[in-house]
Design a protein around this motif. Structure first.
Motif, mmCIF file in Angstrom:
data_model
loop_
_atom_site.group_PDB
_atom_site.id
_atom_site.type_symbol
_atom_site.label_atom_id
_atom_site.label_comp_id
_atom_site.label_asym_id
_atom_site.label_seq_id
_atom_site.Cartn_x
_atom_site.Cartn_y
_atom_site.Cartn_z
ATOM 1 N N GLU A 148 0.803 -1.219 0.000
ATOM 2 C CA GLU A 148 0.000 0.000 0.000
ATOM 3 C C GLU A 148 0.840 1.275 0.000
ATOM 4 O OE1 GLU A 148 -0.539 -1.938 4.163
ATOM 5 O OE2 GLU A 148 -0.230 -2.588 2.073
ATOM 6 N N ASP A 149 2.160 1.139 0.141
ATOM 7 C CA ASP A 149 3.040 2.315 0.091
ATOM 8 C C ASP A 149 3.375 2.727 -1.339
ATOM 9 O OD1 ASP A 149 3.243 2.490 2.889
ATOM 10 O OD2 ASP A 149 4.850 0.983 2.923
ATOM 11 N N ILE A 150 3.049 1.900 -2.314
ATOM 12 C CA ILE A 150 3.308 2.196 -3.726
ATOM 13 C C ILE A 150 2.060 2.833 -4.329
ATOM 14 C CG2 ILE A 150 3.958 1.249 -5.974
ATOM 15 C CD1 ILE A 150 6.157 0.912 -3.917
ATOM 16 N N GLN A 151 2.231 3.989 -4.960
ATOM 17 C CA GLN A 151 1.076 4.661 -5.577
ATOM 18 C C GLN A 151 1.024 4.519 -7.101
ATOM 19 O OE1 GLN A 151 3.068 6.626 -3.227
ATOM 20 N NE2 GLN A 151 1.710 5.705 -1.698
ATOM 21 N N PHE A 160 -0.349 -7.063 -4.315
ATOM 22 C CA PHE A 160 -0.972 -5.879 -3.722
ATOM 23 C C PHE A 160 -2.280 -6.184 -2.987
ATOM 24 C CE2 PHE A 160 2.127 -4.071 -6.503
ATOM 25 C CZ PHE A 160 2.480 -2.868 -5.932
ATOM 26 N N GLY A 161 -2.878 -7.329 -3.270
ATOM 27 C CA GLY A 161 -4.078 -7.714 -2.553
ATOM 28 C C GLY A 161 -5.159 -6.650 -2.608
ATOM 29 N N SER A 162 -5.691 -6.285 -1.459
ATOM 30 C CA SER A 162 -6.768 -5.291 -1.403
ATOM 31 C C SER A 162 -6.300 -3.905 -1.845
ATOM 32 C CB SER A 162 -7.348 -5.218 0.008
ATOM 33 O OG SER A 162 -6.346 -4.826 0.939
ATOM 34 N N ALA A 163 -4.984 -3.657 -1.814
ATOM 35 C CA ALA A 163 -4.453 -2.353 -2.237
ATOM 36 C C ALA A 163 -4.388 -2.220 -3.752
ATOM 37 C CB ALA A 163 -3.059 -2.135 -1.640
ATOM 38 N N ALA A 164 -4.576 -3.328 -4.494
ATOM 39 C CA ALA A 164 -4.478 -3.284 -5.953
ATOM 40 C C ALA A 164 -5.519 -2.356 -6.565
ATOM 41 C CB ALA A 164 -4.633 -4.690 -6.535
ATOM 42 N N GLY A 165 -6.682 -2.255 -5.923
ATOM 43 C CA GLY A 165 -7.733 -1.406 -6.459
ATOM 44 C C GLY A 165 -7.423 0.069 -6.390
ATOM 45 N N GLN A 166 -6.501 0.471 -5.510
ATOM 46 C CA GLN A 166 -6.130 1.882 -5.377
ATOM 47 C C GLN A 166 -4.829 2.220 -6.109
ATOM 48 O OE1 GLN A 166 -7.245 0.092 -2.313
ATOM 49 N NE2 GLN A 166 -9.143 0.810 -3.257
ATOM 50 N N ASP A 174 -8.483 -6.137 -15.023
ATOM 51 C CA ASP A 174 -9.502 -5.290 -14.409
ATOM 52 C C ASP A 174 -8.969 -4.337 -13.345
ATOM 53 O OD1 ASP A 174 -8.831 -7.295 -12.674
ATOM 54 O OD2 ASP A 174 -10.885 -7.873 -12.172
ATOM 55 N N LEU A 175 -7.722 -3.889 -13.518
ATOM 56 C CA LEU A 175 -7.150 -2.915 -12.591
ATOM 57 C C LEU A 175 -7.174 -1.520 -13.216
ATOM 58 C CD1 LEU A 175 -4.139 -5.057 -11.306
ATOM 59 C CD2 LEU A 175 -6.311 -4.605 -10.139
ATOM 60 N N ASP A 176 -6.692 -0.526 -12.470
ATOM 61 C CA ASP A 176 -6.679 0.858 -12.955
ATOM 62 C C ASP A 176 -5.436 1.076 -13.811
ATOM 63 O OD1 ASP A 176 -6.737 3.562 -13.392
ATOM 64 O OD2 ASP A 176 -6.334 4.131 -11.316
ATOM 65 N N PHE A 177 -5.584 0.861 -15.118
ATOM 66 C CA PHE A 177 -4.453 0.982 -16.032
ATOM 67 C C PHE A 177 -4.383 2.358 -16.694
ATOM 68 C CE2 PHE A 177 -4.887 -3.713 -15.884
ATOM 69 C CZ PHE A 177 -3.603 -4.015 -15.475
#
Length: 417
Positions: A298-301, A325-331, A379-382
């Motif tokens: 979650e430290d990677i943006q 990234f698990g649950s952080a992958a969506g952000q 299905d991620l934020d590309f």
């Protein structure tokens, strides 16, 4: 262990003759992909290329005219990076200053020219001797020629290493230089990735793999379409990029400001297949890089994806990112800049890493410029179509996953204001 800082960067790419231009064009979503040159199109009429925005020879003096094109790219990029880092030739600590280079196919232009000359001489029916070639042919086409040119040009007496790990070559070069400085073997290094294989012979070989993008009828420049439903493969590009790494102590001693801290490196081998990727080992490389940096997912943006626009590659990388990234992958904001500059093979890792550092420092993220309709499996934020501005980016990751099953991930963080 020493903290490792980035004090200079440079590039000559399909997007621009220097790094700032390349980054600006990436933010603009400019796709630098076009038709093949006539000598290639004659045999492969549907193949696309991403040629460099400038002839590297035009940015060098005459003594470098005889170097292979890949070495010329390396020198141009290194000159820009070393100038930004305020490093002149023959530094006093030259034995503590290394040269690390990543390249996929060294001397492709020299090699293609050699075979063309040989064939022409044979067909001349005795008018030319086919065994008479330039005596410096081997030094021009050897894989360590770019490293040799840089070390001689700047009087750098530290280790001179060349890594040829297909698409991960320059990412591995960055990581190994990072380790050498962090662990005290060196105080500084210039790291370069270069590639110049847009030749008939090389293109025929790549075409045989069936991984090359098909031209998009509406706009051929937008034919490299990572993570898209209609992707068909990648487009080969050419160019070079470079970064200067220094220990924090060395940079401080000379009052040199830094661009970022390089803080994490991970690498792994699939040990499974020459061309098919492995999610498990991509996850391993990314997790190693995070652990090395002492960071959590979650430290990677922002993440610059390998994103080659192949069917298996894009889906596997998406799975791998989710695995780390698990649950952080969506952000997490992610993009593949190959959609614009193509796949520079040995130079891709370092060009993409340099663009990522610029994105972190500017708060502006380059897009996946051709992503109009995403594959449901990706299905991620590309960051589709347009750049994203005003972002608070404190740490970035850059992935490079190569044929042969070699994986490398790099992590950098922003320095305090």
């Amino acid at each position: 262990m020493a903290k490792v800082l980035i004090t200079g960067m440079g590039a000559i790419s399909p997007l621009g003759a220097d790094l700032p231009t390349s980054f600006a064009q990436a933010l603009a979503g400019h796709c630098a992909i076009g038709a093949a040159t006539p000598d290639i199109a004659k045999w492969l009429p549907n193949v696309l290329l991403a040629q460099a925005a400038a002839d590297p020879a035009s940015k060098l003096n005459g003594k470098h005219a005889s170097l292979d094109r890949a070495s010329q790219f390396a020198l141009v990029a290194a000159n820009e990076a070393l100038a930004e880092a305020n490093i002149a030739a023959a530094p006093a600590d030259s034995r503590r200053f290394g040269v690390y280079v990543g390249i996929g196919l060294g001397g492709a232009h020299t090699l293609d020219g050699l075979y063309s000359r040989f064939q022409s001489a044979v067909q001349s029916e005795g008018k030319r001797n086919p065994v008479v070639v330039h005596p410096l042919t081997v030094p021009r086409m050897m894989s360590n020629a770019p490293a040799a040119a840089i070390s001689m040009g700047y009087g750098l007496h530290g280790p001179s290493h060349t890594y040829s790990v297909a698409c991960a070559s320059s990412a591995v070069a960055i990581g190994e230089a990072f380790r050498a400085i962090r662990d005290g073997y060196l105080d500084a290094a210039v790291v370069v990735g270069c590639e110049a294989m847009l030749t008939p012979g090389a293109m025929m070989a790549w075409n045989a793999l069936r991984v090359m993008a098909k031209p998009q009828a509406a706009d051929p420049s937008r034919s490299c379409r990572p993570f898209s439903q209609d992707r068909s493969g990648f487009v080969l590009g050419e160019g070079g990029a470079a970064i200067v790494l220094e220990s924090e102590a060395r940079a401080a001693a000379r009052g040199q400001s830094a661009l970022a801290e390089l803080c994490g490196y991970g690498c792994s081998s699939d040990a499974a297949h020459l061309t098919a990727p492995s999610s498990a080992e991509q996850i391993n490389a990314m997790q190693q890089a995070l652990d090395d940096a002492g960071l959590r997912a979650e430290d990677i943006q922002y993440l610059n994806a390998h994103g080659t626009a192949t069917d298996a590659g894009d889906v596997t990388e998406t799975e791998s990112i989710r695995g780390v990234f698990g649950s952080a992958a969506g952000q997490l904001a992610i993009s593949s800049t190959k959609s614009m500059h193509g796949h520079l093979i040995g130079a891709s890792g370092i060009l993409e890493f340099a663009l990522s550092v610029m994105a972190m420092n500017s708060g502006s993220l380059p897009p996946t410029a051709t992503l109009e309709q995403a594959d449901p499996r990706c299905d991620l934020d590309f960051i589709p179509l347009t750049a994203r501005h005003g972002c608070d980016i404190r740490a970035i990751m850059s992935n490079s996953f190569a044929f042969g099953g070699s994986n490398a991930s790099l992590v950098a963080r922003r320095l305090p204001a």
